[in-house]
Structures are given as structure tokens and as C-alpha cells.
Motif scaffolding. Structure first.
Motif, PDB file in Angstrom:
ATOM      1  N   VAL A  38       0.827  -1.217   0.000  1.00 38.19           N
ATOM      2  CA  VAL A  38       0.000   0.000   0.000  1.00 38.19           C
ATOM      3  C   VAL A  38       0.859   1.263   0.000  1.00 38.19           C
ATOM      4  CG1 VAL A  38      -1.791   1.280   1.237  1.00 38.19           C
ATOM      5  CG2 VAL A  38      -1.841  -1.226   1.210  1.00 38.19           C
ATOM      6  N   ILE A  39       1.892   1.304   0.854  1.00 37.76           N
ATOM      7  CA  ILE A  39       2.646   2.549   1.028  1.00 37.76           C
ATOM      8  C   ILE A  39       4.144   2.388   0.814  1.00 37.76           C
ATOM      9  CG2 ILE A  39       0.942   3.478   2.646  1.00 37.76           C
ATOM     10  CD1 ILE A  39       2.862   2.731   4.945  1.00 37.76           C
ATOM     11  N   GLY A  40       4.587   1.190   0.470  1.00 36.80           N
ATOM     12  CA  GLY A  40       6.028   0.944   0.380  1.00 36.80           C
ATOM     13  C   GLY A  40       6.771   1.886  -0.544  1.00 36.80           C
ATOM     14  N   ASP A  41       6.191   2.207  -1.693  1.00 34.64           N
ATOM     15  CA  ASP A  41       6.884   3.042  -2.679  1.00 34.64           C
ATOM     16  C   ASP A  41       6.575   4.531  -2.543  1.00 34.64           C
ATOM     17  OD1 ASP A  41       8.032   0.772  -3.799  1.00 34.64           O
ATOM     18  OD2 ASP A  41       6.361   0.466  -5.191  1.00 34.64           O
ATOM     19  N   LEU A  42       5.696   4.880  -1.602  1.00 34.40           N
ATOM     20  CA  LEU A  42       5.329   6.290  -1.439  1.00 34.40           C
ATOM     21  C   LEU A  42       6.397   7.040  -0.642  1.00 34.40           C
ATOM     22  CD1 LEU A  42       1.521   6.006  -0.590  1.00 34.40           C
ATOM     23  CD2 LEU A  42       2.595   6.439  -2.818  1.00 34.40           C
ATOM     24  N   PRO A  43       6.601   8.312  -0.943  1.00 37.00           N
ATOM     25  CA  PRO A  43       7.523   9.120  -0.134  1.00 37.00           C
ATOM     26  C   PRO A  43       7.054   9.142   1.317  1.00 37.00           C
ATOM     27  CG  PRO A  43       6.948  10.258  -2.165  1.00 37.00           C
ATOM     28  CD  PRO A  43       6.024   9.081  -2.060  1.00 37.00           C
ATOM     29  N   ILE A  44       7.966   8.979   2.229  1.00 40.66           N
ATOM     30  CA  ILE A  44       7.577   8.854   3.627  1.00 40.66           C
ATOM     31  C   ILE A  44       6.948  10.134   4.158  1.00 40.66           C
ATOM     32  CG2 ILE A  44       9.777   9.561   4.660  1.00 40.66           C
ATOM     33  CD1 ILE A  44       9.334   7.089   6.597  1.00 40.66           C
ATOM     34  N   ASP A  45       7.262  11.275   3.543  1.00 38.58           N
ATOM     35  CA  ASP A  45       6.675  12.527   4.007  1.00 38.58           C
ATOM     36  C   ASP A  45       5.283  12.784   3.428  1.00 38.58           C
ATOM     37  OD1 ASP A  45       7.433  13.003   1.417  1.00 38.58           O
ATOM     38  OD2 ASP A  45       8.378  14.956   1.820  1.00 38.58           O
ATOM     39  N   SER A  46       4.812  11.854   2.580  1.00 40.91           N
ATOM     40  CA  SER A  46       3.491  12.051   1.972  1.00 40.91           C
ATOM     41  C   SER A  46       2.385  11.260   2.664  1.00 40.91           C
ATOM     42  CB  SER A  46       3.536  11.635   0.497  1.00 40.91           C
ATOM     43  OG  SER A  46       3.652  10.221   0.373  1.00 40.91           O
ATOM     44  N   LEU A  47       2.744  10.429   3.616  1.00 38.89           N
ATOM     45  CA  LEU A  47       1.763   9.532   4.233  1.00 38.89           C
ATOM     46  C   LEU A  47       0.829  10.286   5.171  1.00 38.89           C
ATOM     47  CD1 LEU A  47       3.998   6.438   5.031  1.00 38.89           C
ATOM     48  CD2 LEU A  47       2.700   6.961   2.950  1.00 38.89           C
ATOM     49  N   ASP A  48      -0.465   9.976   5.061  1.00 39.24           N
ATOM     50  CA  ASP A  48      -1.450  10.578   5.960  1.00 39.24           C
ATOM     51  C   ASP A  48      -2.381   9.487   6.471  1.00 39.24           C
ATOM     52  OD1 ASP A  48      -3.295  10.017   3.940  1.00 39.24           O
ATOM     53  OD2 ASP A  48      -3.152  12.031   3.095  1.00 39.24           O
ATOM     54  N   GLN A  49      -3.387   9.901   7.222  1.00 43.61           N
ATOM     55  CA  GLN A  49      -4.266   8.929   7.863  1.00 43.61           C
ATOM     56  C   GLN A  49      -4.976   8.030   6.856  1.00 43.61           C
ATOM     57  OE1 GLN A  49      -8.276   9.682   9.792  1.00 43.61           O
ATOM     58  NE2 GLN A  49      -6.953   9.802  11.598  1.00 43.61           N
ATOM     59  N   SER A  50      -5.304   8.539   5.692  1.00 40.73           N
ATOM     60  CA  SER A  50      -6.011   7.729   4.700  1.00 40.73           C
ATOM     61  C   SER A  50      -5.169   6.535   4.256  1.00 40.73           C
ATOM     62  CB  SER A  50      -6.385   8.585   3.483  1.00 40.73           C
ATOM     63  OG  SER A  50      -5.228   9.007   2.775  1.00 40.73           O
ATOM     64  N   LYS A  54      -6.127   2.579   4.936  1.00 44.65           N
ATOM     65  CA  LYS A  54      -6.205   1.661   3.803  1.00 44.65           C
ATOM     66  C   LYS A  54      -5.507   0.343   4.133  1.00 44.65           C
ATOM     67  CE  LYS A  54      -5.526   1.522  -1.208  1.00 44.65           C
ATOM     68  NZ  LYS A  54      -5.007   2.260  -2.398  1.00 44.65           N
ATOM     69  N   ILE A  55      -4.499   0.398   4.991  1.00 47.50           N
ATOM     70  CA  ILE A  55      -3.801  -0.811   5.449  1.00 47.50           C
ATOM     71  C   ILE A  55      -4.606  -1.532   6.519  1.00 47.50           C
ATOM     72  CG2 ILE A  55      -1.732  -1.672   6.628  1.00 47.50           C
ATOM     73  CD1 ILE A  55      -0.259   0.789   5.476  1.00 47.50           C
ATOM     74  N   LEU A  56      -5.126  -0.775   7.487  1.00 44.18           N
ATOM     75  CA  LEU A  56      -5.702  -1.370   8.688  1.00 44.18           C
ATOM     76  C   LEU A  56      -7.148  -1.829   8.537  1.00 44.18           C
ATOM     77  CD1 LEU A  56      -4.284   1.009  11.439  1.00 44.18           C
ATOM     78  CD2 LEU A  56      -3.341  -1.163  10.635  1.00 44.18           C
ATOM     79  N   ARG A  57      -7.962  -1.080   7.829  1.00 40.84           N
ATOM     80  CA  ARG A  57      -9.395  -1.390   7.786  1.00 40.84           C
ATOM     81  C   ARG A  57      -9.710  -2.799   7.276  1.00 40.84           C
ATOM     82  NH1 ARG A  57     -11.773   4.608   6.527  1.00 40.84           N
ATOM     83  NH2 ARG A  57     -12.647   4.962   8.624  1.00 40.84           N
ATOM     84  N   PRO A  58      -9.040  -3.283   6.239  1.00 42.25           N
ATOM     85  CA  PRO A  58      -9.380  -4.620   5.754  1.00 42.25           C
ATOM     86  C   PRO A  58      -9.089  -5.745   6.754  1.00 42.25           C
ATOM     87  CG  PRO A  58      -8.201  -3.382   4.072  1.00 42.25           C
ATOM     88  CD  PRO A  58      -8.085  -2.603   5.348  1.00 42.25           C
ATOM     89  N   ILE A  59      -8.208  -5.503   7.732  1.00 40.74           N
ATOM     90  CA  ILE A  59      -7.823  -6.577   8.659  1.00 40.74           C
ATOM     91  C   ILE A  59      -8.144  -6.268  10.124  1.00 40.74           C
ATOM     92  CG2 ILE A  59      -5.997  -7.458   7.157  1.00 40.74           C
ATOM     93  CD1 ILE A  59      -3.968  -5.936   8.884  1.00 40.74           C
ATOM     94  N   TRP A  60      -8.679  -5.070  10.393  1.00 42.97           N
ATOM     95  CA  TRP A  60      -8.857  -4.663  11.784  1.00 42.97           C
ATOM     96  C   TRP A  60      -9.828  -5.569  12.545  1.00 42.97           C
ATOM     97  CZ3 TRP A  60      -5.983  -1.682  14.707  1.00 42.97           C
ATOM     98  CH2 TRP A  60      -6.467  -1.285  15.949  1.00 42.97           C
ATOM     99  N   ASN A  61     -10.916  -5.965  11.920  1.00 45.68           N
ATOM    100  CA  ASN A  61     -11.911  -6.794  12.613  1.00 45.68           C
ATOM    101  C   ASN A  61     -11.530  -8.263  12.638  1.00 45.68           C
ATOM    102  OD1 ASN A  61     -13.401  -4.487  13.005  1.00 45.68           O
ATOM    103  ND2 ASN A  61     -14.853  -4.897  11.356  1.00 45.68           N
TER     104      ASN A  61
END
Length: 317
Positions: A38-50, A54-61
């Protein structure tokens, strides 16, 4: 810098300080499986709550504990990135005052389940059946019940941890209890039958460093071996549940102080007075309690009706 690149550097830098060598692989595996796609290739300074959601919601429950570990690991990585000047602003992976408002509480979606425990009155019958089985897993399970330790303590046991003259086992903190944070080892006084089990393995001709070796050379017994054996004998219970059996027995059939059985289980003692009391390790009191537990476990099953262990006169601290 991408999130994956920084995370890789972070794990490499931090892992020498991790007490459990498996942690590095666990960090890498969970991030590779869930975060990097989901976020591996994204710049680390661009990450936000969304991105985090996107990582957590599919597996949180469905995989709540795994999801929370991933969240915590991402939080640590992003905090480190901010310290190094690669990010600014709030940490989008933080739980408090952040994700707690958009994700359900862990306790609500994954309530804590107690390990099914055998009623203590049934333990003598079970132990009688267990003693006639001739296998490494049978002796390891018997040893685990008699010492009231966790599976990880037993299967990882190596000979250097045992002082046979003092009849004492020193369990490293990382195997004694996942909640232990002081880094100190825990001590287990060994009853006669536990020592007999150890003696039966000391004459082995293989060169495994482990007391209870597994099927592969120089590997310990599998962490499922005892559970599989138990399920063949009593499918309703878990190995960990015998710790509850021991605690119930100690509470109902002895007059040992609560702190003595709590220390036997390596539980964290929170009360200030009890913490001061525990400094002496209460080793002799624990020796007596474990001898009584051994005697109870060895009682003929026919004699297990009612209170089978006589009350001791309560000892003064």
C-alpha cells in the motif's frame, strides 16, 4: 525517501537492541505482507491517515492483534522519520487522539478469550494417563504442568539454565512472560518428579542443546507438539490452561498467600506492598507450594473427590 527504504533502514538499526531475535523477521514479514503493497513506494513525508486506514481497515476486525502490531510498527517508523527531519506534523498511525476515533476498540472486535482450562480436580486422572505415555512431548507436557510455566519456557529450555544442586531452573525473561519488561530472569523451584524427568533426558546421545529436542537435529520441540498430544487426550483444553488449573487449586486447596502462586506463574505484581514483599523471591514458600502441587498431581484419581489437599497453616511473611 520511500517508506519501504526508511523502514528497512530503521529495522536494521533497531534490531540489535531487540531481545528476541525473531522480532526482526516479524517486523519485516508483517510490513511486507500488509504495509509495503500500500505505502512501500510512497515518499515517507506524503503519508497521511487515509494511507494508514487503507492498510488497517481490511484486517482490523478479522486480524485485530496483527493489525495493531502493524499500526504500532508504522507509528514507530514514522516517529523516527520525523526525528531525522524526513517528516513534519502529527503521526497518522498514532492511536490516541487519532485512530481511536475512526476504528473500533480492539476489545470490542477481538475480546480477550481465556484459555480453556481443565478443572483442577481432573488433573490427577489426566496426569496418570500422561505418565504412561512414552514420548518427548509427553514428558515435556508433564514437566510443563508440574512447573506451571508457559510452553515457550519448556520448549526453549537448555541445560545451562538448570542448577541441579540447588534444584532451580532460571528462565530468561524473554521466555518467561511476554509481559515482562524488566529484562530479569525468573526462577522455578523444581520438584522431585520434574528433576526425574530432566534426569531421563540427560543421558541422551544426540548433541541437541535443548532439553526437549524436536524431530530435526539441534531444533527444539515444536510449539504445537504438546498441544497436539493434549488434544488427542482431552480435546477441550489447552496447555496454557493448566496454569489456570494450578492457580485455582492453589486458591481453593491451599492456604498459600496469593503472591506466592502469582510469582509461581511469573505474573506482574502491581501493588506497592506486594512488590516490596516479592523482593525475597519467596523461593522457599514457592518450593513448598510446588511440592504440594506435585503431590496433588500424583494422587490416585479415585481419591480426588472433595478437597484433596489439606490446608496448611498459613505462614507468616
Amino acid at each position: 525517501m520511500s517508506f519501504k527504504a526508511f523502514a528497512t533502514d530503521y529495522i536494521k538499526a533497531q534490531s540489535p537492541g531487540w531481545k528476541n531475535p525473531k522480532h526482526r523477521q516479524q517486523w519485516t514479514n508483517t510490513l511486507t505482507t500488509y504495509a509495503y503493497p500500500v505505502i512501500g513506494d510512497l515518499p515517507i513525508d506524503s503519508l497521511d491517515q487515509s494511507h494508514i486506514l487503507k492498510i488497517l481497515r481490511p484486517i482490523w476486525n478479522g486480524k485485530t492483534e496483527t493489525a495493531n502490531r502493524i499500526r504500532s510498527r508504522i507509528e514507530n517508523i514514522l516517529d523516527a522519520a520525523k526525528v531525522e527531519g524526513l517528516r513534519t506534523g502529527e503521526n497518522p498511525a498514532r492511536w490516541r487522539a487519532n485512530l481511536k476515533h475512526v476504528l473500533p476498540k480492539r476489545a470490542d472486535v477481538a475480546p480477550v478469550k481465556n484459555h480453556p482450562a481443565m478443572p483442577y480436580a481432573d488433573v490427577p486422572q489426566f496426569m496418570a494417563e500422561l505418565r504412561i505415555k512414552n514420548s518427548t512431548s509427553a514428558r515435556a507436557l508433564e514437566f510443563t504442568v508440574l512447573t506451571a510455566v508457559r510452553t515457550s519456557a519448556t520448549i526453549g529450555a537448555v541445560w545451562d539454565e538448570f542448577d541441579f544442586d540447588a534444584k532451580l531452573w532460571t528462565v530468561p525473561a524473554e521466555r518467561a512472560d511476554v509481559k515482562i519488561t524488566d529484562g530479569k530472569p525468573r526462577f522455578v523451584p523444581l520438584c522431585k518428579r520434574a528433576l526425574e524427568i530432566l534426569d531421563s533426558f540427560r543421558e541422551r546421545t544426540d548433541d541437541s542443546p535443548y532439553v526437549f529436542p524436536g524431530g530435526k537435529l539441534r531444533y527444539p520441540l515444536s510449539n504445537m507438539a504438546m498441544l497436539n498430544l493434549l488434544h488427542d487426550m482431552r480435546s477441550d483444553f489447552t496447555v496454557h490452561g493448566f496454569r489456570s488449573s494450578f492457580k485455582d487449586w492453589a486458591s481453593e486447596c491451599t492456604r498459600a498467600d496469593n503472591i506466592v502462586s502469582e510469582m509461581a506463574l511469573f505474573h506482574v505484581v502491581k501493588d506497592e506492598t506486594e512488590r516490596a514483599y516479592r523482593r525475597g523471591v519467596l523461593l522457599e514458600k514457592r518450593r513448598k507450594l510446588m511440592r504440594d502441587w506435585e503431590g496433588f498431581c500424583a494422587q490416585p484419581p479415585a481419591k480426588r473427590d472433595g478437597v484433596v489437599t489439606p490446608f496448611r497453616k498459613k505462614e507468616r511473611a
